[in-house]
Design a protein around this motif. Structure first.
Motif, mmCIF file in Angstrom:
data_model
loop_
_atom_site.group_PDB
_atom_site.id
_atom_site.type_symbol
_atom_site.label_atom_id
_atom_site.label_comp_id
_atom_site.label_asym_id
_atom_site.label_seq_id
_atom_site.Cartn_x
_atom_site.Cartn_y
_atom_site.Cartn_z
ATOM 1 N N LEU A 1 50.834 28.213 52.256
ATOM 2 C CA LEU A 1 52.335 27.920 52.413
ATOM 3 C C LEU A 1 53.078 27.515 51.402
ATOM 4 N N SER A 2 52.302 26.766 50.656
ATOM 5 C CA SER A 2 53.078 25.966 49.418
ATOM 6 C C SER A 2 53.432 27.300 48.516
ATOM 7 N N THR A 3 52.582 28.193 48.172
ATOM 8 C CA THR A 3 52.665 29.176 47.456
ATOM 9 C C THR A 3 53.817 30.238 48.048
ATOM 10 N N LEU A 4 53.882 30.320 49.317
ATOM 11 C CA LEU A 4 54.956 31.215 49.894
ATOM 12 C C LEU A 4 56.185 30.499 49.876
ATOM 13 N N ALA A 5 56.301 29.310 50.020
ATOM 14 C CA ALA A 5 57.738 28.437 49.802
ATOM 15 C C ALA A 5 58.185 28.701 48.359
ATOM 16 N N ALA A 6 57.130 28.414 47.557
ATOM 17 C CA ALA A 6 57.612 28.622 45.920
ATOM 18 C C ALA A 6 57.966 30.143 45.539
ATOM 19 N N LEU A 7 57.499 31.167 46.206
ATOM 20 C CA LEU A 7 57.795 32.424 45.933
ATOM 21 C C LEU A 7 59.079 32.629 46.516
ATOM 22 N N CYS A 8 59.536 32.030 47.608
ATOM 23 C CA CYS A 8 60.806 32.188 48.428
ATOM 24 C C CYS A 8 62.041 31.417 47.541
ATOM 25 N N THR A 9 61.543 30.332 47.024
ATOM 26 C CA THR A 9 62.373 29.456 46.026
ATOM 27 C C THR A 9 62.667 30.144 44.741
ATOM 28 N N ALA A 10 61.594 30.908 44.366
ATOM 29 C CA ALA A 10 61.870 31.440 42.946
ATOM 30 C C ALA A 10 62.746 32.803 43.043
ATOM 31 N N LEU A 11 62.515 33.347 44.126
ATOM 32 C CA LEU A 11 63.393 34.652 44.331
ATOM 33 C C LEU A 11 64.330 34.422 45.221
ATOM 34 N N ASP A 12 64.738 33.369 45.699
ATOM 35 C CA ASP A 12 65.832 33.052 46.442
ATOM 36 C C ASP A 12 66.100 34.229 47.634
ATOM 37 N N CYS A 13 64.713 34.126 48.603
ATOM 38 C CA CYS A 13 64.495 34.813 49.801
ATOM 39 C C CYS A 13 63.924 34.102 50.773
ATOM 40 N N ALA A 14 63.980 34.880 51.911
ATOM 41 C CA ALA A 14 63.246 34.172 53.090
ATOM 42 C C ALA A 14 61.643 34.953 53.161
ATOM 43 N N PRO A 15 60.821 34.161 53.624
ATOM 44 C CA PRO A 15 59.641 34.526 54.052
ATOM 45 C C PRO A 15 59.360 35.993 54.645
ATOM 46 N N GLY A 16 60.383 36.166 55.633
ATOM 47 C CA GLY A 16 60.227 37.634 56.098
ATOM 48 C C GLY A 16 60.624 38.691 55.136
ATOM 49 N N GLU A 17 61.271 38.399 53.998
ATOM 50 C CA GLU A 17 61.430 39.300 53.094
ATOM 51 C C GLU A 17 60.227 39.833 52.283
#
Length: 99
Positions: free
Chosen positions: A44-60
């Protein structure tokens, strides 16, 4: 696709973005695996970081696909009041929640 839509085409670009925007330093191999494979699990921490870096939501980032139901062990106390005689498996059914 979410990375490509944001102009991130290589693992090196994504790795740099993760470090700069989210403070996550993933190995080159880990970032490459995210780009080239379908990971069976992601922290989940990696998913959150990806969302932050790509400025998107997990569903994307996630694509859900129907999976065959896994066998679920029947636990004592959830099998109609009778303790289960060991590690038996329900045939593709989930047990009921406790009452």
């Amino acid at each position: 696709m979410a990375a490509a839509e944001r102009g991130v085409w290589t693992g090196t670009q994504l790795r740099r973005l993760l470090a700069e925007k989210a403070g996550l330093d993933l190995s080159a191999a880990s970032v490459s695996a995210l780009f080239t494979k379908h990971p069976s699990q992601v922290k989940l921490s990696t998913l959150a970081a990806l969302c932050t870096a790509l400025d998107c939501a997990p569903g994307e980032l996630l694509v859900l696909s129907p999976a065959a139901p896994a066998s679920v062990p029947v636990l004592a106390g959830l099998s109609g009041g009778q303790p289960s005689p060991g590690p038996s498996r329900a045939a593709g059914r989930r047990s009921l929640p406790p009452l």
